[in-house]
Design a protein around this motif. Structure first.
Motif, PDB file in Angstrom:
ATOM      1  N   TYR A 108      77.304   2.447  -8.038  1.00  0.00           N
ATOM      2  CA  TYR A 108      77.983   3.452  -7.668  1.00  0.00           C
ATOM      3  C   TYR A 108      77.588   4.924  -8.561  1.00  0.00           C
ATOM      4  O   TYR A 108      77.549   4.683  -9.690  1.00  0.00           O
ATOM      5  N   ASN A 109      77.084   5.998  -7.870  1.00  0.00           N
ATOM      6  CA  ASN A 109      76.551   7.240  -8.468  1.00  0.00           C
ATOM      7  C   ASN A 109      76.824   8.365  -7.563  1.00  0.00           C
ATOM      8  O   ASN A 109      75.853   8.550  -6.851  1.00  0.00           O
ATOM      9  N   THR A 127      73.069   1.238   1.916  1.00  0.00           N
ATOM     10  CA  THR A 127      74.039   2.160   1.193  1.00  0.00           C
ATOM     11  C   THR A 127      75.278   2.409   2.019  1.00  0.00           C
ATOM     12  O   THR A 127      75.029   2.659   3.180  1.00  0.00           O
ATOM     13  N   VAL A 128      76.325   2.038   1.635  1.00  0.00           N
ATOM     14  CA  VAL A 128      77.346   2.099   2.478  1.00  0.00           C
ATOM     15  C   VAL A 128      78.380   3.341   1.918  1.00  0.00           C
ATOM     16  O   VAL A 128      78.983   3.306   0.593  1.00  0.00           O
ATOM     17  N   ASP A 129      78.683   4.433   2.706  1.00  0.00           N
ATOM     18  CA  ASP A 129      79.467   5.278   2.288  1.00  0.00           C
ATOM     19  C   ASP A 129      80.825   5.743   3.613  1.00  0.00           C
ATOM     20  O   ASP A 129      80.613   5.121   4.344  1.00  0.00           O
ATOM     21  N   TYR A 187      84.019  -0.161  -6.611  1.00  0.00           N
ATOM     22  CA  TYR A 187      83.802   0.963  -6.552  1.00  0.00           C
ATOM     23  C   TYR A 187      84.344   1.553  -5.144  1.00  0.00           C
ATOM     24  O   TYR A 187      84.392   0.867  -4.168  1.00  0.00           O
ATOM     25  N   PRO A 188      84.874   2.845  -5.125  1.00  0.00           N
ATOM     26  CA  PRO A 188      85.676   3.342  -4.069  1.00  0.00           C
ATOM     27  C   PRO A 188      84.785   3.854  -2.959  1.00  0.00           C
ATOM     28  O   PRO A 188      85.295   4.034  -1.743  1.00  0.00           O
ATOM     29  N   PHE A 189      83.744   4.386  -3.109  1.00  0.00           N
ATOM     30  CA  PHE A 189      82.910   5.065  -1.955  1.00  0.00           C
ATOM     31  C   PHE A 189      81.400   5.211  -2.571  1.00  0.00           C
ATOM     32  O   PHE A 189      81.079   4.908  -3.710  1.00  0.00           O
ATOM     33  N   GLY A 190      80.570   5.320  -1.519  1.00  0.00           N
ATOM     34  CA  GLY A 190      79.046   5.698  -1.960  1.00  0.00           C
ATOM     35  C   GLY A 190      78.765   4.347  -2.910  1.00  0.00           C
ATOM     36  O   GLY A 190      78.258   4.453  -3.867  1.00  0.00           O
ATOM     37  N   LEU A 191      78.595   3.083  -2.300  1.00  0.00           N
ATOM     38  CA  LEU A 191      78.107   1.884  -2.653  1.00  0.00           C
ATOM     39  C   LEU A 191      76.571   1.801  -2.365  1.00  0.00           C
ATOM     40  O   LEU A 191      76.399   1.783  -1.274  1.00  0.00           O
ATOM     41  N   ASP A 192      75.983   1.334  -3.479  1.00  0.00           N
ATOM     42  CA  ASP A 192      74.529   1.190  -2.874  1.00  0.00           C
ATOM     43  C   ASP A 192      74.130  -0.205  -3.350  1.00  0.00           C
ATOM     44  O   ASP A 192      74.397  -0.753  -4.531  1.00  0.00           O
ATOM     45  N   PHE A 193      73.678  -0.865  -2.285  1.00  0.00           N
ATOM     46  CA  PHE A 193      73.213  -2.519  -2.587  1.00  0.00           C
ATOM     47  C   PHE A 193      71.793  -2.672  -2.699  1.00  0.00           C
ATOM     48  O   PHE A 193      71.319  -3.964  -2.378  1.00  0.00           O
TER      49      PHE A 193
END
Ligand code: SF4
Length: 460
Positions: free
Chosen positions: A317-318, A108-110, A304-310
């Protein structure tokens, strides 16, 4: 030696007119505010992190670069769900590599972002303008929930209030300033009108302005709720309707009061309707250096601009589920990599306690609370001073910067370079791990097929 047109790497204004003089190993900077000067002083500060550190025996001790990268890669490659937290104090190029590492690992990248302003923009759409347009055309400036005189000291002197623009030749005398803030800030004191509303009543005040704009009178109880009289609201609205080019600059005061991103959404809707009368734009005062950059890079790479889950192999994005505080609070991550941010200082105590429990890698230029709980500390290179790259200014204008010093390290030229080296090691670890699992799988299959043969032979 004298250098000019240096970009300041401290706040979202990314001032690109800094002059630096190096005399007898002392650094003197001109055109820079108090916040900026401290960053330039960090170059020669004895506090500067000069070598990679690894925690053993409860203490951070210097180790070799290659060795520490191997261990960091091991931690990240073997984690089931790592968190990569990318701060704003580095370039978009480093953000890009950090996001690619996150995608490769299924992490997850935030980032450090005022998510409410981004979500409000997604809901309503933004009528924006560059700071240059505001300087040349702007005759009305509304600061809502922000105090730029202290959080972004040169915004008013370079763009918003004092400079002489093409159509605002008399500078401050050609501009009207309104501040909407429950506090009597320095910005409020320097304004023509200070609308001192009650805390957490922004949504109600904007709703009342919309009601007045629709030529109706809001219920008288609004005066008690907001602490602002209806005649003051009417005055404010008149100023906005009758300007040539107005800007509402919002800050965390608006997005973090009750209503959160809905406040931003309704403010953007107000701006849309005001455009039936005059030219009005809205912008966000973003105090962290390249915070707009992460949103831009993540949006063009993954949408998505932030809070990306891979974790499922594709970006999801949620906000509220895949954002840092929620993941740490739910103990949903088992390792973390914090890049150019002091995450520990910005999260609630329960999240900080969990962050201290899991393996933590940190990349930074000076010691901070996050480095003190890290298992690995990688020394950072100061962007715009020691390496080149790109920042996005707070009005989403990209600014390319060139360094005036070389990287102080032989083993890395920039934070982007550090992340690229780490990425190579992570890939090697993952390939080894996959090869190991594949061979283990083959052995199991061979073993079971052999035992099947012997069983069938036995049955005959
Ligand atoms: S306003 Fe921001 S970018 Fe400009 S000099 Fe000050 S800290 Fe640096």
């Amino acid at each position: 030696m004298f250098f000019k047109n240096i970009v300041c790497p401290v706040c979202g204004a990314a001032c690109d007119d800094i002059q630096v003089e190096i005399k007898d190993e002392k650094i003197e900077a001109k055109n820079v505010c108090k916040m900026g000067i401290s960053r330039f002083k960090e170059i020669t500060s004895p506090r500067r992190l000069k070598q990679p550190l690894l925690k053993f025996g409860g203490k951070l001790r210097p180790v070799s670069w290659d060795g520490v990268l191997e261990i960091a890669a091991d931690i990240l490659a073997s984690a089931k769900r790592p968190l990569i937290f990318i701060g704003s104090e580095t370039s978009c190029e480093a953000h890009e590599v950090g996001l690619m590492i996150g995608e490769y690992l299924g992490a997850t990248v935030d980032t450090i972002v005022n998510g409410a302003t981004v979500m409000g923009t997604q809901e309503a759409g933004k009528i924006g303008a560059t700071e240059g347009q505001k300087k040349n055309r702007g005759d009305l400036m509304v600061y809502w929930g922000t105090n730029p005189l202290e959080s972004m000291p040169r915004q008013m002197s370079r763009y918003g209030v004092f400079p002489r623009g093409y159509w605002t030749k008399r500078g401050r005398f050609d501009r009207t300033i309104i501040t909407v803030d429950p506090r009597k800030t320095l910005t409020a004191k320097a304004s023509d009108l200070h609308v001192q509303l009650n805390p957490d009543s922004d949504y109600e005040l904007i709703s009342a302005l919309l009601t007045l704009l629709h030529r109706k009178t809001p219920h008288h109880s609004i005066e008690k709720i907001t602490g602002v009289s209806i005649p003051v609201m009417e005055d404010m609205l008149d100023m906005m309707k009758n300007c040539n080019f107005g800007t509402i600059s919002v800050g965390v005061g608006l997005s973090s009061s009750l209503g959160k991103y809905r406040n931003i959404e309704i403010a953007m809707n107000l701006v849309k309707e005001l455009n039936n009368y005059s030219k009005i734009t809205i912008g966000v005062i973003r105090s962290h250096c390249n915070v707009a950059g992460f949103n831009q890079v993540a949006s063009y790479m993954y949408g998505y601009p932030f809070g990306l889950d891979f974790t499922r192999g594709h970006p999801r994005y949620n906000p509220g589920e895949f954002t840092t505080v929620d993941l740490l609070r739910e103990k949903d991550v088992d390792a973390a990599f914090v890049i150019c941010a002091d995450l520990l200082s910005q999260i609630p105590p329960d999240c900080a306690a969990y962050l201290a429990e899991i393996p933590l890698i940190c990349l930074d230029t000076v010691p901070c609370p996050t480095t003190s709980i890290s298992d690995i500390v990688l020394p950072g290179v100061i962007d715009s001073i020691e390496c080149d790259g790109t920042f996005y200014r707070f009005d989403d204008v990209p600014i390319y910067f060139e360094p005036f010093l070389d990287s102080p390290f032989k083993f890395t030229q920039s934070n982007e370079d550090t992340l690229k080296q780490l990425f190579e090691k992570i890939k090697a670890k993952k390939i080894n791990l996959m090869f190991y699992l594949y061979s283990a799988d083959l052995k199991i299959q061979n073993f079971s097929s052999r035992s099947q043969i012997s069983n069938s032979q036995l049955s005959f």
